[in-house]
Design a protein around this motif. Structure first.
Motif, PDB file in Angstrom:
ATOM      1  N   GLY A 169       0.940  -1.212   0.016  1.00  0.00           N
ATOM      2  CA  GLY A 169      -0.187   0.160  -0.054  1.00  0.00           C
ATOM      3  C   GLY A 169       0.666   1.196   0.043  1.00  0.00           C
ATOM      4  O   GLY A 169       0.415   2.412   0.191  1.00  0.00           O
ATOM      5  N   ALA A 170       1.996   1.162  -0.367  1.00  0.00           N
ATOM      6  CA  ALA A 170       2.986   2.309  -0.386  1.00  0.00           C
ATOM      7  C   ALA A 170       2.751   3.296  -1.352  1.00  0.00           C
ATOM      8  O   ALA A 170       1.938   2.735  -2.547  1.00  0.00           O
ATOM      9  CB  ALA A 170       4.331   1.929  -0.421  1.00  0.00           C
ATOM     10  N   GLU A 171       3.024   4.367  -1.196  1.00  0.00           N
ATOM     11  CA  GLU A 171       2.962   5.446  -2.156  1.00  0.00           C
ATOM     12  C   GLU A 171       4.513   5.881  -2.812  1.00  0.00           C
ATOM     13  O   GLU A 171       5.383   6.116  -1.725  1.00  0.00           O
ATOM     14  CB  GLU A 171       2.309   6.698  -1.946  1.00  0.00           C
ATOM     15  CG  GLU A 171       0.798   6.439  -1.442  1.00  0.00           C
ATOM     16  CD  GLU A 171       0.047   7.663  -1.725  1.00  0.00           C
ATOM     17  OE1 GLU A 171       0.290   8.784  -2.297  1.00  0.00           O
ATOM     18  OE2 GLU A 171      -1.198   7.672  -0.955  1.00  0.00           O
ATOM     19  N   ILE A 172       4.724   5.870  -3.976  1.00  0.00           N
ATOM     20  CA  ILE A 172       6.102   6.233  -4.474  1.00  0.00           C
ATOM     21  C   ILE A 172       6.259   7.137  -5.547  1.00  0.00           C
ATOM     22  O   ILE A 172       5.277   7.226  -6.429  1.00  0.00           O
ATOM     23  CB  ILE A 172       6.504   4.614  -5.056  1.00  0.00           C
ATOM     24  CG1 ILE A 172       8.139   4.798  -5.325  1.00  0.00           C
ATOM     25  CG2 ILE A 172       5.830   4.256  -6.386  1.00  0.00           C
ATOM     26  CD1 ILE A 172       8.893   3.434  -5.840  1.00  0.00           C
ATOM     27  N   LEU A 173       7.087   7.882  -5.450  1.00  0.00           N
ATOM     28  CA  LEU A 173       7.417   9.011  -6.436  1.00  0.00           C
ATOM     29  C   LEU A 173       8.829   8.528  -7.301  1.00  0.00           C
ATOM     30  O   LEU A 173       9.876   8.352  -6.668  1.00  0.00           O
ATOM     31  CB  LEU A 173       7.732  10.290  -5.864  1.00  0.00           C
ATOM     32  CG  LEU A 173       8.089  11.570  -6.593  1.00  0.00           C
ATOM     33  CD1 LEU A 173       7.267  11.833  -7.692  1.00  0.00           C
ATOM     34  CD2 LEU A 173       8.372  12.669  -5.767  1.00  0.00           C
ATOM     35  N   ASP A 174       8.619   8.442  -8.602  1.00  0.00           N
ATOM     36  CA  ASP A 174      10.035   8.242  -9.402  1.00  0.00           C
ATOM     37  C   ASP A 174      10.257   9.486 -10.186  1.00  0.00           C
ATOM     38  O   ASP A 174       9.364   9.994 -11.025  1.00  0.00           O
ATOM     39  CB  ASP A 174       9.426   7.139 -10.415  1.00  0.00           C
ATOM     40  CG  ASP A 174      10.649   7.031 -11.233  1.00  0.00           C
ATOM     41  OD1 ASP A 174      11.849   7.588 -11.181  1.00  0.00           O
ATOM     42  OD2 ASP A 174      10.517   6.369 -12.488  1.00  0.00           O
ATOM     43  N   VAL A 175      11.353  10.482  -9.804  1.00  0.00           N
ATOM     44  CA  VAL A 175      11.745  11.622 -10.447  1.00  0.00           C
ATOM     45  C   VAL A 175      12.691  11.232 -11.563  1.00  0.00           C
ATOM     46  O   VAL A 175      13.768  10.480 -11.521  1.00  0.00           O
ATOM     47  CB  VAL A 175      12.728  12.621  -9.376  1.00  0.00           C
ATOM     48  CG1 VAL A 175      13.151  13.537 -10.017  1.00  0.00           C
ATOM     49  CG2 VAL A 175      11.692  12.624  -8.162  1.00  0.00           C
ATOM     50  N   ILE A 217       8.348   6.057  -0.587  1.00  0.00           N
ATOM     51  CA  ILE A 217       9.514   6.081  -1.235  1.00  0.00           C
ATOM     52  C   ILE A 217       9.719   7.015  -2.312  1.00  0.00           C
ATOM     53  O   ILE A 217       8.585   7.151  -3.017  1.00  0.00           O
ATOM     54  CB  ILE A 217       9.675   4.531  -1.954  1.00  0.00           C
ATOM     55  CG1 ILE A 217       9.644   3.446  -0.753  1.00  0.00           C
ATOM     56  CG2 ILE A 217      10.889   4.322  -2.709  1.00  0.00           C
ATOM     57  CD1 ILE A 217       9.701   1.820  -1.486  1.00  0.00           C
ATOM     58  N   VAL A 218      10.846   7.698  -2.577  1.00  0.00           N
ATOM     59  CA  VAL A 218      11.243   8.413  -3.612  1.00  0.00           C
ATOM     60  C   VAL A 218      12.427   7.661  -4.363  1.00  0.00           C
ATOM     61  O   VAL A 218      13.421   7.435  -3.498  1.00  0.00           O
ATOM     62  CB  VAL A 218      11.674  10.036  -3.223  1.00  0.00           C
ATOM     63  CG1 VAL A 218      12.213  10.656  -4.479  1.00  0.00           C
ATOM     64  CG2 VAL A 218      10.307  10.775  -2.675  1.00  0.00           C
ATOM     65  N   ALA A 219      12.303   7.566  -5.525  1.00  0.00           N
ATOM     66  CA  ALA A 219      13.404   6.937  -6.360  1.00  0.00           C
ATOM     67  C   ALA A 219      13.889   8.018  -7.422  1.00  0.00           C
ATOM     68  O   ALA A 219      12.890   8.589  -7.964  1.00  0.00           O
ATOM     69  CB  ALA A 219      12.977   5.614  -7.078  1.00  0.00           C
TER      70      ALA A 219
END
Length: 319
Positions: free
Chosen positions: A175-181, A251-253
């Motif tokens: 259920g995590a939210e992730i941002l990929d820059v 998480i931010v990747a």
């Protein structure tokens, strides 16, 4: 009926290719295909940041330069110019036999040329496969992701992408939210969803990333309600920062080059939830210190540094 083009394939030496390409450009030739056996330098790889590096044999000093011209008198003029320039060049540079082979071709399919280099492959137990290939029966049970990299985007073949994928998987919570820059083809955000994330957001500077990612999402049965893409520069654009949202991500990747990570890190801290994980890659080995320092300076706790080939991935946590 497409346009007719003439293809000219010039045989020369690897020593002369750069000078000849710049001469062709000056004469109005757009786009030159290079065939040689020179290994790409590290700088080339960083600059191109391509995933698909064809294997090359031993350098034999020979280069073929192909260029395309539409039929017509313009072509004759350009060609006469090319021959004259080559003639003058030969007095001070070894340009090899400088023969030009001419052939006719229908519409030039620039876009599909790279397909010959991109085949299915594995990252651990994940099968990454382009749309024009079939999965083998024994791969049925595997985690499969379909990626068509387009001309400019990540396929997962590059070591930096693989480092990111492993870290995202390791730190993923249900259920995590992730941002990929710098999301490119969307591979990290899509895999995050397969690993159990509830929602992915990707940002990219290139508007082409939207279509590329949407096509790849469709191929993987991922709906628009699970993955959102925003175009713009999160580093210095408050509107993008606002839209991406604050203290929102588990998480931010960011798989981008080290100097960009240094600028990004103090900004991205605001997007992470407390306890959130920051995963970076795209770092060539001698820039490791630079990124580790940026992470600490931004108040993040360094968790791990991982290596693959000459590439480095830094993982940190916002406490």
């Amino acid at each position: 009926m497409g346009m007719k083009w003439n293809k000219f394939r010039l045989k020369t030496t690897t020593a002369a290719e750069d000078i000849i390409i710049s001469m062709l450009t000056d004469l109005g030739v757009e786009g030159v295909e290079i065939e040689d056996k020179v290994a790409l330098t590290q700088a080339d790889k960083e600059q191109m940041f391509v995933d698909i590096l064809p294997e090359v044999g031993e350098d034999d000093g020979i280069a073929y330069l192909s260029f395309y011209l539409e039929e017509g008198e313009e072509t004759d003029r350009i060609l006469a110019g090319v021959k004259q320039e080559l003639d003058e060049m030969s007095s001070w540079l070894d340009i090899g036999e400088a023969s030009i082979e001419e052939s006719q071709t229908e519409d030039v399919d620039w876009i599909n040329n790279w397909k010959q280099y991109f085949h299915q492959f594995y990252i651990d137990d994940i099968l990454i496969i382009p749309s024009w290939e079939e999965a083998k029966p024994e791969d049925e049970g595997k985690m499969i992701i379909h990626i068509d990299p387009g001309t400019a985007f990540g396929t997962g073949m590059h070591e930096t992408t693989q480092l990111c994928i492993r870290q995202i998987r390791k730190y993923m919570t249900e259920g995590a939210e992730i941002l990929d820059v710098g999301c490119g083809s969307g591979i990290l955000g899509m895999l995050a969803l397969k690993f159990g994330a509830a929602y992915s957001v990707g940002t990219d500077l290139d508007p082409c990333a939207i279509d590329a990612t949407h096509e790849n999402m469709e191929a993987n049965g991922i709906g628009r309600e699970q993955y959102e893409i925003m175009i713009g520069n999160i580093i210095d654009d408050p509107q993008v920062q606002e839209k991406v949202g604050y203290e929102k991500y588990d998480i931010v990747a960011a798989n981008i080059l080290a100097p960009v990570l240094v600028e990004l890190t103090p900004v991205i801290v605001n997007q992470l939830k407390p306890g959130g994980i920051y995963i970076t890659s795209g770092i060539i080995d001698d820039k490791e210190r630079m990124v580790v320092d940026a992470v600490k300076k931004a108040g993040l706790e360094l968790l791990e540094v991982n290596y693959q080939g000459e590439w480095v991935s830094v993982t940190a946590r916002k406490n």
